[in-house]
Design an enzyme around this catalytic site. Structure first.
Site, PDB file in Angstrom:
ATOM      1  N   LYS A  65       0.738  -1.180  -0.118  1.00 51.91           N
ATOM      2  CA  LYS A  65       0.062  -0.084  -0.079  1.00 51.91           C
ATOM      3  C   LYS A  65       0.955   1.331  -0.119  1.00 51.91           C
ATOM      4  O   LYS A  65       1.886   1.055   0.577  1.00 51.91           O
ATOM      5  CB  LYS A  65      -0.706   0.200   1.298  1.00 51.91           C
ATOM      6  CG  LYS A  65      -1.686  -1.119   1.458  1.00 51.91           C
ATOM      7  CD  LYS A  65      -3.386  -0.765   1.487  1.00 51.91           C
ATOM      8  CE  LYS A  65      -4.134  -1.971   1.542  1.00 51.91           C
ATOM      9  NZ  LYS A  65      -4.516  -2.116   3.286  1.00 51.91           N
ATOM     10  N   HIS A  89       1.934   6.918   2.433  1.00 55.75           N
ATOM     11  CA  HIS A  89       1.328   8.124   2.213  1.00 55.75           C
ATOM     12  C   HIS A  89       1.359   9.489   3.140  1.00 55.75           C
ATOM     13  O   HIS A  89       1.777   9.129   4.159  1.00 55.75           O
ATOM     14  CB  HIS A  89      -0.160   8.038   1.849  1.00 55.75           C
ATOM     15  CG  HIS A  89      -0.985   7.454   2.893  1.00 55.75           C
ATOM     16  ND1 HIS A  89      -1.177   8.054   3.699  1.00 55.75           N
ATOM     17  CD2 HIS A  89      -1.620   6.432   2.863  1.00 55.75           C
ATOM     18  CE1 HIS A  89      -2.234   7.217   4.625  1.00 55.75           C
ATOM     19  NE2 HIS A  89      -2.248   6.295   4.068  1.00 55.75           N
ATOM     20  N   HIS A 144       0.977   8.684   6.732  1.00 55.26           N
ATOM     21  CA  HIS A 144       1.972   8.197   7.548  1.00 55.26           C
ATOM     22  C   HIS A 144       2.889   9.094   8.274  1.00 55.26           C
ATOM     23  O   HIS A 144       3.748   8.735   9.036  1.00 55.26           O
ATOM     24  CB  HIS A 144       2.669   7.120   6.763  1.00 55.26           C
ATOM     25  CG  HIS A 144       1.793   6.139   6.499  1.00 55.26           C
ATOM     26  ND1 HIS A 144       1.460   5.754   4.930  1.00 55.26           N
ATOM     27  CD2 HIS A 144       0.994   5.094   7.121  1.00 55.26           C
ATOM     28  CE1 HIS A 144       0.388   4.770   5.054  1.00 55.26           C
ATOM     29  NE2 HIS A 144       0.319   4.505   6.238  1.00 55.26           N
TER      30      HIS A 144
HETATM   31  N1  ARG Z   1      -0.355  -0.686   9.964  1.00 53.95           N
HETATM   32  C1  ARG Z   1      -1.225  -0.336  10.780  1.00 53.95           C
HETATM   33  C2  ARG Z   1      -2.100   0.677  10.006  1.00 53.95           C
HETATM   34  O1  ARG Z   1      -1.624   1.266   9.221  1.00 53.95           O
HETATM   35  C3  ARG Z   1      -0.661   0.662  12.003  1.00 53.95           C
HETATM   36  C4  ARG Z   1      -0.219  -0.440  12.955  1.00 53.95           C
HETATM   37  C5  ARG Z   1       0.133   0.271  14.184  1.00 53.95           C
HETATM   38  N2  ARG Z   1       0.661  -0.485  15.342  1.00 53.95           N
HETATM   39  C6  ARG Z   1       0.069  -1.563  15.861  1.00 53.95           C
HETATM   40  N3  ARG Z   1       1.032  -2.354  16.780  1.00 53.95           N
HETATM   41  N4  ARG Z   1      -1.267  -1.902  16.039  1.00 53.95           N
HETATM   42  O2  ARG Z   1      -3.174   1.075  10.363  1.00 53.95           O
END
Ligand code: ARG
Length: 566
Positions: A127, A130, A133
């Site tokens: 993905k 962006h 982030h």
């Molecule tokens: N990859 C997830 C997202 O883009 C965020 C992860 C955050 N960290 C975690 N330990 N849940 O929404």
């Protein structure tokens, strides 16, 4: 650095019986108006214990302090004794500290022997990386540096989103419509394209969803083809992401993402079943969180597959066992508040008292003019594009304003990227905001380039000076009000860093460094530095050097470079 508060406490404690040192120290106040002194002692607080009127206590204090080298004036004002620090001693102490500690000025050993995990960025494989982030990425990177500077053993983790049903979807989409060469050439947009197509086609043909679930099951069962494709998606994505991390100067200690926990979940599920934390519900397993005012958390699905939250539970337990953390910090958007509250409560229900050491550091959402960002709808602004445009714009400015600058490429990178990062860290992290190209590419005002420019100006002054300003400085010569205010501000730096860590709020450092730059520019404007009088020149240059060092250290902590020329 002289700890004046400690000096006051020492004297008080030597002369006042039956009150502990710590207690006396805690009573000392800092007057809000510096004309009232640098410290104030409220005598009325001792009246009861000493059975004496405050004004008599104040007189006693003045009597036993009489001679000392730290304070130029000690006076009674009402029920207070006010202490005016000796300017020369103070100036020497602050500037001396900065010039000896250099790039360690502001650091501390308070965190020695303690492990602090900072998880940030945590982007999703296949993905876009962006603009949404950016906040987790730069806030987390700054916190990581701040904790390190305070002596903690900080560990940075990128909890990559590299697992879950969406990988089943991606495999199906690739097998139907994917072209290997296209994906190799431009991975993220191509993978995004087939992913978006999957969702469109699955609306008409729900069997695709079934197929995707099967492929994810295969992946979980380590089917060779599924694992190979998944690995490839991961590899090409990471290569893309690395460019952005490289631009931001970010390196991770660990890339243990969601998939890392796939073989660690069964044990966690067993423990939850044993403690009766989990219950069956229509073939799935859930944790009832109603008593805590939250909806139930789904832990395994009907078909036995696990979820995002299952992996977070396994990750927290793994981190405790593996790192024995003092703090386990997650820099993740506030949309996930409930998710974090849920799993932290579950960790608590499992009987782990360290659940309190898991900290969610939330931040507000970034949206676009057109609405919220949507990967599926292809409505996204790539972070890499933002950083590149900022660098391009800086190049144009340099070409126009200082065409003869050395190292143009590097400076354009430092300033362009620094501007974006600085702006991101200027605001309190909780606020939502709408992304705008204009705002992001506006370098005027209280911006990163302004602070960097101030730093470069101080470097240039130090270069131009034909004089050794490092020894035998007559600090008495630094005594004007603006100068004292600036030195007081420099003296605050260690506190600001500790405050930023306590609140997990790097913007405190960003705002602080703006204040320092403004204070310096006022000083520079009001007082010539490279003057005839060598003694004055030396004293002022030592201040310039201290300011320069403080700006450099502060910028480093927020992940922004401090070029020497621009
Ligand atoms: N990859 C997830 C997202 O883009 C965020 C992860 C955050 N960290 C975690 N330990 N849940 O929404």
């Amino acid at each position: 650095m002289i700890d004046f508060k400690k000096e006051i406490t020492d004297i008080l404690s030597k002369n006042i019986d039956n009150i502990e040192w710590e207690e006396l120290n805690g009573m000392i106040e800092i007057p809000s108006n510096s004309e009232m002194g640098d410290f104030a002692f409220p005598c009325f607080k001792l009246a009861k214990t000493l059975k004496k009127a405050p004004n008599l206590i104040a007189k006693d204090i003045i009597d036993f302090i009489s001679e000392n080298k730290f304070f130029e004036k000690i006076e009674i004002v009402g029920a207070y004794v006010n202490f005016h620090v000796d300017k020369e001693v103070f100036v020497e102490s602050v500037i001396g500290e900065i010039l000896t500690k250099k790039d360690m000025f502001g650091s501390s050993k308070m965190g020695e022997g303690k492990n602090v995990i900072v998880e940030f960025s945590s982007v999703n494989i296949a993905k876009p990386f962006h603009i949404g982030h950016i906040r987790s990425t730069v806030i987390g990177n700054s916190l990581y540096k701040i904790y390190k500077f305070l002596g903690y053993n900080a560990i940075s983790i990128n909890h990559l989103g590299d697992y879950g049903t969406q990988f089943g979807k991606l495999i199906v989409a690739y097998k139907l419509w994917g072209k290997k060469e296209d994906i190799e050439a431009d991975p993220i947009p191509e993978l995004l394209k087939i992913y978006v197509r999957f969702h469109e086609e699955a609306e008409i043909n729900p069997e695709l969803d079934e197929e995707a679930r099967n492929w994810f099951k295969k992946l979980e069962g380590e089917d060779a083809e599924a694992v190979e494709l998944w690995n490839w998606f991961r590899r090409v994505s990471l290569k893309e992401f690395d460019r952005v991390y490289e631009m931001l100067g970010i390196k991770y200690d660990s890339l243990a993402g969601e998939s890392f926990y796939s073989d660690k979940m069964p044990r966690v599920l067993d423990m939850m079943r044993e403690n009766n934390v989990i219950e069956k519900s229509q073939g799935a397993e859930i944790v009832d969180l109603e008593p805590y005012g939250m909806p139930p958390a789904l832990i395994t699905k009907k078909d036995g597959s696990t979820l995002y939250i299952t992996r977070d539970l396994a990750a927290a337990i793994y981190r405790k066992e593996h790192y024995d953390f003092y703090k386990n910090i997650y820099v993740v958007g506030s949309q996930q508040n409930l998710h974090f509250k849920q799993w932290m409560k579950i960790i608590d229900l499992m009987g782990y008292d360290w659940s309190e050491d898991c900290i969610h550091v939330p931040f507000g959402m970034v949206s676009l003019d057109e609405g919220t960002m949507s990967t599926r709808k292809g409505r996204v602004v790539f972070l890499e594009d933002v950083l590149r445009k900022a660098v391009e714009k800086t190049k144009e400015i340099i070409a126009e304003k200082s065409p003869n600058l050395e190292n143009k490429e590097q400076v354009a990178k430092d300033v362009g990227i620094g501007a974006v990062v600085f702006q991101e860290l200027s605001n309190n992290r909780i606020k939502d905001y709408i992304f705008s190209w204009d705002r992001t590419l506006n370098f005027d005002g209280e911006s990163g380039p302004y602070v960097q420019y101030t730093h470069a100006r101080s470097c240039s002054l130090l270069r131009k000076a034909q004089i050794d300003y490092k020894d035998n400085i007559d600090y008495k010569l630094l005594n004007e009000k603006e100068v004292m205010d600036l030195i007081r501000l420099l003296n605050q730096f260690p506190n600001v860093i500790q405050d930023a860590a306590r609140k997990n709020e790097p913007s405190l450092i960003t705002r602080y460094v703006i204040d320092v730059a403004q204070g310096f520019n006022k000083f520079y404007h009001d007082y010539p530095i490279l003057v005839e009088d060598k003694e004055i020149q030396k004293a002022r240059l030592s201040l310039v050097s201290a300011v320069r060092q403080t700006i450099e250290n502060a910028l480093k902590l927020i992940g922004v470079a401090a070029p020497e020329k621009m």
